[in-house]
Design an enzyme around this catalytic site. Structure first.
Site, PDB file in Angstrom:
ATOM      1  N   SER A 163      31.622  23.036  18.625  1.00 21.38           N
ATOM      2  CA  SER A 163      30.685  23.808  19.446  1.00 21.38           C
ATOM      3  C   SER A 163      31.209  23.957  20.866  1.00 21.38           C
ATOM      4  CB  SER A 163      29.326  23.095  19.485  1.00 21.38           C
ATOM      5  OG  SER A 163      28.477  23.661  20.465  1.00 21.38           O
ATOM      6  N   TYR A 221      23.918  16.243  21.018  1.00 23.69           N
ATOM      7  CA  TYR A 221      24.507  17.212  20.083  1.00 23.69           C
ATOM      8  C   TYR A 221      25.964  17.463  20.442  1.00 23.69           C
ATOM      9  CZ  TYR A 221      25.628  21.716  17.967  1.00 23.69           C
ATOM     10  OH  TYR A 221      26.247  22.725  17.277  1.00 23.69           O
TER      11      TYR A 221
END
Length: 350
Positions: free
Chosen positions: A142, A167
């Site tokens: 990501s 995350y």
């Protein structure tokens, strides 16, 4: 090839499966269909590829009624034994691992879900790939790994020492874990740092979906940091083209290594990291304007401060992907938003 794609009820995963099937690969899809967001939307994505909702059951293969070369299984990746059995029985050539607990903000509220799915689940994938001689593992990282990095555009050569959400920390961990397996076991791995992806069948917790829903239904939209943000919005078809090319091209060790000035994007292991985005950041207010144009209505805007875990700007340096894969996104923002809003209206009968 025979390819396992995890996260196939997800946005990107459903498109990857479609492309692989259309070109003739044998595909096994895997997802746990959790309720982080609307399960009906996930089931609708599965339905597109011929996986019927009434046939879904835990740990049971469902044969697609549209593609003879597609089967789906509902499974948790944290289930070590089940993952090991799946790999041992199916003998995959390659794995495209897109399953993860998604969402930057939700990771602040429910951190344990991210460790279970994104760390434990990823370890099970790595171990299964190692023991079953998978020829290439492509996995989702990501752009959030860049965190507080003030240098733009973000390059794979930049440090990623300051993630601002759990995350992001799990995605950074995935890259480190993959590198160790590439180094120790000669397992070819390629990590893809996705930037903001949008398009039909997109996630309902992402801004394009939230904005279109609010505007079309006459509700105000939340505009964080008072609209002063930039995002590297990339259309789903452009993202999928990059993913497919990465699946096909097995990571190889770099031939040159400077011990005095090591490049963090390089490795003697069969390991790659690529930014996959549009490489052109869009102002949030311009993005909202494109959605307003597609909706035919002006948004009522509720200006708010920056959210915890958010960053001011994302901007991908995609030089490496363009050089190695001959790939560059081409979709115009206004056209992409128009197609997205048209799907939204049709799906929700607005």
């Amino acid at each position: 090839m025979k390819i396992l794609v995890t996260g196939t009820a997800g946005f990107i995963g459903s498109y990857v499966v479609q492309r692989l099937l259309e070109r003739g690969d044998e595909v096994v899809g895997l997802d746990n269909i959790n309720d982080y967001y609307d399960v009906k939307l996930k089931q609708g994505r599965l339905e597109k590829a011929g996986i019927k909702e009434d046939q879904l059951a835990w740990y049971k293969f469902v044969q697609s009624d549209k593609y003879l070369n597609y089967r789906f299984i509902r499974m948790n990746l944290e289930d070590k034994q089940a993952v090991q059995m799946l790999f041992a029985n199916e003998k995959f050539d390659r794995v495209c691992h897109l399953a993860a607990q998604a969402g930057v903000r939700y990771s602040i509220e429910n951190p344990y879900a991210y460790i279970q799915s994104n760390i434990d689940g990823f370890l099970n994938i790595l171990e299964a790939c190692r023991w079953n001689k998978v020829k290439h593992l492509v996995y989702a990282s990501s752009s959030s790994v860049y965190g507080l990095n003030g240098k733009v555009p973000f390059s794979e050569k930049d440090g990623i020492a300051h993630p601002v959400s759990l995350y992001a920390a799990t995605k950074k961990s995935n890259e480190l874990m993959a590198h160790s397996y590439s180094q120790l076991y000669n397992l070819p791995t390629t990590g893809l740092r996705f930037f903001t992806v949008y398009g039909p069948w997109g996630r309902p917790d992402m801004s394009p979906f939230l904005f279109a829903d609010a505007i079309l239904n006459g509700r105000p939209i939340k505009v964080f940091n008072n609209g002063d943000m930039l995002r590297d919005f990339t259309y789903i078809d452009d993202i999928i083209e990059g993913v497919i090319r990465c699946i096909d091209k097995v990571a190889l060790p770099f031939m040159e290594w400077d011990a005095e000035n090591p490049d963090p994007s390089c490795s003697l292991a069969p390991y790659r990291i690529y930014n996959i985005g549009n490489s052109f950041p869009i102002k949030l207010m311009d993005f909202i304007q494109a959605i307003e144009l597609a909706c035919g209505k002006e948004a009522v805007k509720n200006y708010l401060p920056m959210q915890p875990g958010d960053v001011y700007q994302t901007n991908a340096d995609t030089t490496a992907l363009e050089s190695d894969m001959g790939y560059k996104p081409s979709k115009n923002l206004v056209e992409g938003i128009k197609e997205t809003v048209e799907w939204f209206k049709e799906y929700y009968k607005l």
